[in-house]
Design a protein around this motif. Structure first.
Motif, short mmCIF file in Angstrom:
data_model
loop_
_atom_site.label_atom_id
_atom_site.label_comp_id
_atom_site.label_asym_id
_atom_site.label_seq_id
_atom_site.Cartn_x
_atom_site.Cartn_y
_atom_site.Cartn_z
N ASN A 392 0.81 -1.22 0.00
CA ASN A 392 0.00 0.00 0.00
C ASN A 392 0.85 1.27 0.00
O ASN A 392 0.31 2.37 -0.11
CB ASN A 392 -0.93 0.01 1.22
N ASP A 393 2.18 1.11 0.16
CA ASP A 393 3.07 2.29 0.18
C ASP A 393 4.45 1.83 -0.24
O ASP A 393 5.20 1.25 0.54
CB ASP A 393 3.11 2.90 1.59
N SER A 394 4.80 2.06 -1.50
CA SER A 394 6.05 1.54 -2.05
C SER A 394 7.29 2.13 -1.39
O SER A 394 8.39 1.59 -1.51
CB SER A 394 6.10 1.79 -3.57
N LYS A 395 7.15 3.26 -0.68
CA LYS A 395 8.29 3.87 -0.02
C LYS A 395 8.59 3.23 1.33
O LYS A 395 9.63 3.47 1.92
CB LYS A 395 8.04 5.37 0.18
N ARG A 396 7.66 2.44 1.82
CA ARG A 396 7.79 1.84 3.15
C ARG A 396 8.16 0.36 3.03
O ARG A 396 7.62 -0.36 2.21
CB ARG A 396 6.47 1.99 3.91
#
Length: 511
Positions: A392-396
């Motif tokens: 749900n959050d590619s940066k995490r």
């Protein structure tokens, strides 16, 4: 009524082996005013079925004929009266002793008859009428049994006549060896039987019953089941093949099928049709023998579909409640642990701790995974874990303990241990972010609600309803023993599913 019909079936079955279903369905067809066709090789007692049915009716008269391409209407409906043609200029047949005067008719090799015979038979079967000269005669015909060892040829205009035979059954040789041996040694099997007059059906009774059958009700639930079957006819499995057939069933045939259902209900002393009456109708729905098993499965499945769909939904609801319940337990356990030992650590999004200085600084670990992780020692090699990108959050990036189940896409495995302030990833230490002085945080709180449904009570309700439906089918004298056994097998599969659900309900009571 039921006791009488069962006793009558017992009488007409004497001396015939493994034809109980054919005789029962023929009697049902006769009482409903419908017709039946028996498909099978010569010598499998097809004609005997018709002869025995004649004995069911008081003073019943029968007519039998083996068709050929040379058969003429005179041989079936009676010869033209020469005297009337000569003296009165009337074209009229002498019908006595022929089809128009018979209660039960058996026509063998029907597809070999010519168009003149077949066209007349359409009216005979449909309307029980025969036009003799300028007079229209109401026929005493109660049952027309036809036989053949083949299906009607395509493209020869036989579809209309084929559609008139509401019940279609395959006849085969005797299968059980004990029955075969008994048949070989039975000297009386070919003799006519004498049915007690108390069991025979009179013409007045037949007419009276026909009127009563018309008043039998068809409940909404039965109509729903019929529509389930009707929709499924577009996708019928074919035996020994991966093919699926779209089987055509005319509206007229469905109308006649309902008449059969009403007749079955009346013969079981009921004033309305029940689901148990539906099982034999698979004999009315197929066009090719390879479709029989697939359609039987459809009908049996439809009889249990109302339970299967509700149980499937109940199972989903139970799984959802179990997930929420376990999340509540895990959340409260984590909350207690945080309050006791980890009150200085900052919680993100209710579920995560943040690792400082790992990768891009956006790496998080589940609070419960951290709490359950092995403590670091020099001898402890750690436990397996995975690092993967949050879908749900590619940066995490997310770190989780790994139990060998499905690996998240793109994950890499690592070794994990912990101390009171952080974790070791493949032996490299990373501290967990802590609260700043005076900073307050919201502790994890349970999400969602566990319903207060009594699943045990619902499971017992479904189990009882299914058991009653199976009992109704077992009690139906027009359902064959093989079909009853198959129905039980289907029900057993649902019982097993309910047993698993009983076990799963206990998970809502785990400490």
């Amino acid at each position: 009524m039921k006791d009488r019909i069962q006793a009558l079936l017992g009488e007409i079955n004497k001396g015939i082996y493994e034809k109980e279903t054919e005789l029962a369905m023929s009697l049902l067809a006769a009482l409903a005013g419908e017709s039946i066709i028996l498909l099978g090789p010569p010598g499998v007692a097809k004609s005997m079925v018709a002869r025995r049915l004649k004995s069911a009716f008081k003073d019943g008269r029968s007519f039998e004929y083996l068709m050929s391409r040379f058969s003429t209407p005179d041989e079936i409906f009676g010869p033209v009266s020469i005297s009337k043609l000569k003296d009165q200029d009337k074209y009229e047949r002498n019908i006595d002793g022929y089809l128009p005067t018979a209660d039960v008719v058996f026509l063998d090799e029907i597809w070999k008859a010519g168009p003149a015979i077949q066209n007349t038979l359409l009216t005979v079967i449909n309307e029980k009428l025969f036009r003799n000269g300028d007079t229209e005669i109401r026929l005493p015909l109660k049952l027309l049994v036809s036989a053949s060892n083949e299906l009607p040829a395509q493209g020869e205009g036989l579809e209309a006549l084929w559609d008139r035979f509401i019940i279609r059954m395959e006849c085969s040789n005797i299968k059980k060896e004990s029955n075969f041996n008994a048949m070989l040694l039975d000297n009386d099997s070919e003799k006519d039987i004498e049915v007690p007059e108390s069991l025979q059906i009179t013409n007045d009774e037949y007419q009276s019953w026909g009127e009563s059958i018309g008043r039998v009700a068809v409940p909404e639930q039965v109509l729903k089941c019929i529509n389930v079957i009707r929709r499924a006819m577009g996708n019928v499995a074919v035996s020994n093949s991966d093919e699926r057939h779209n089987v055509y069933v005319s509206d007229r045939r469905w109308k006649n099928i309902v008449r059969l259902l009403k007749t079955s209900a009346f013969m079981h002393d009921r004033t309305e049709v029940s689901h148990a009456d539906l099982l034999p109708i698979y004999h009315c729905l197929w066009q090719e023998p390879e479709e029989v098993e697939g359609i039987r499965d459809i009908v049996i499945g439809a009889l249990l579909s109302e339970f299967s769909s509700k149980i499937a939904q109940q199972k989903k609801d139970l799984e959802s409640d179990i997930r929420v319940y376990r999340q509540h337990r895990a959340t409260m356990k984590a909350r207690k642990q945080i309050e006791k030992n980890d009150g200085d650590k900052k919680i993100f999004d209710s579920f995560y701790y943040h690792l400082l200085d790992h990768d891009t600084g956006n790496t998080y670990i589940f609070v419960t995974d951290y709490q359950n992780m092995r403590q670091y020692t020099q001898k402890n090699a750690g436990q397996m874990g995975v690092i993967y990108k949050d879908p749900n959050d590619s940066k995490r990036s997310i770190i989780r303990s790994y139990d060998g189940a499905d690996t998240p896409q793109g994950a890499r495995t690592v070794s994990l241990t912990r101390d009171k302030n952080g974790i070791y990833i493949d032996g490299v230490y990373f501290e967990i972010e802590k609260l700043k002085t005076g900073e307050q945080q919201q502790l994890p709180t349970p999400k969602g609600t566990v319903t207060d449904r009594n699943y045990f009570l619902e499971i017992e309700y479904f189990s009882d309803r299914i058991s009653k439906r199976v009992e109704e089918v077992q009690d139906n004298m027009f359902v064959s023993p093989a079909d009853k056994k198959t129905m039980e097998t289907y029900a057993q599969a649902i019982y097993q599913e309910l047993a698993k659900m009983r076990y799963d309900v206990l998970k809502l009571e785990e400490e």
